[in-house]
Design an enzyme around this catalytic site. Sequence first.
Site, PDB file in Angstrom:
ATOM      1  CG  HIS A  79      39.890  41.007  43.652  1.00 50.13           C
ATOM      2  ND1 HIS A  79      38.635  41.575  43.616  1.00 50.13           N
ATOM      3  CD2 HIS A  79      39.773  39.929  44.474  1.00 50.13           C
ATOM      4  CE1 HIS A  79      37.801  40.882  44.359  1.00 50.13           C
ATOM      5  NE2 HIS A  79      38.472  39.881  44.911  1.00 50.13           N
ATOM      6  CG  ASP A  91      35.173  39.643  47.301  1.00 51.84           C
ATOM      7  OD1 ASP A  91      36.376  39.531  47.014  1.00 51.84           O
ATOM      8  OD2 ASP A  91      34.260  39.139  46.628  1.00 51.84           O
ATOM      9  CD  GLU A 123      38.658  37.146  42.259  1.00 48.69           C
ATOM     10  OE1 GLU A 123      38.605  35.939  42.579  1.00 48.69           O
ATOM     11  OE2 GLU A 123      37.677  37.916  42.394  1.00 48.69           O
ATOM     12  CD  GLU A 150      39.297  36.721  46.657  1.00 51.42           C
ATOM     13  OE1 GLU A 150      38.365  37.090  47.405  1.00 51.42           O
ATOM     14  OE2 GLU A 150      39.299  36.947  45.434  1.00 51.42           O
TER      15      GLU A 150
END
Length: 293
Positions: A79, A91, A123, A150
Amino acid sequence: SLGPRTVGERALDAGLAYALREARRVPDAEVEEWRSGRGAVDHAQFLGGFVGVYDDVACVVARLKGRAEGKGAVLLNAHIDSAANAPGASDDLLAVGVLLEALNYFSKNRPRRDLIVLINGAEETHQLAAHAFATQHPAAEDVRFVVNLESMGSGGREFIFRCEREDVSLALRGTTVARGSVLAEELFRAVLWRAARTDYAEFLRALPRAGVGGVDVAFLEDGYAYHTSQDRRVSLKSTASEAATLVDVVERLEGVEDDAEVTHGFVFFDLLGVVVVGYSATVARCLHGAAAL
């Protein structure tokens, strides 16, 4: 330089536009900017229960044809949105860069299966883009495996903390690239899913085909930076490590059958970070029973 990229902000649009440009540079990749229709995600038991409603969720979708006909596709997901006020370097911007480079690598080293690369834009809003893709995009019908990248930290070595299907875990045996442990899988399946979810869980729940397998991979070190303004730096070493793990997992999935029963009780773990050891649920019961005697 993009800064925080929460849903609805111009920085997120700029990030998606950059990813789209880079993906379109890859030879033979079928690339599109995809926007969802209306949808709703029912998180009945997550964080006490709520419903997320969405419309016009933006993603970049790229597909590379594999060498073999009639094989299911592998979905590679990361994401590009971030938590509020967090630059989201680890992240999950690092993973977005890894996917774009992997797309280029696999265009020159074509795997047997089709690869679908999804760079999704929602996300952090409780996996809205994953649900949208799984329930609305035509390519979702072809997905048999999911590799989700992730981060719950800010660097170090990545860790396989979820693995669905015994045959997938056994395919990882002997790898000297990846790290992981079934303990994390069991904790998430039993307890942690109530308070922590990733796109991986939403794909397994919402994709049209039952029995989808795959792995959930994340950075865990320096967790103090997670979802904060300190998540602004990533190392080349971490980037190279995750890229190597991604390539290794995709290549190992080539020997796994498309359809298999989802089972639990299997064991896998890395031995001091050097090599992954794994055995089936049947062997686990024998070994653990013998140890208890």
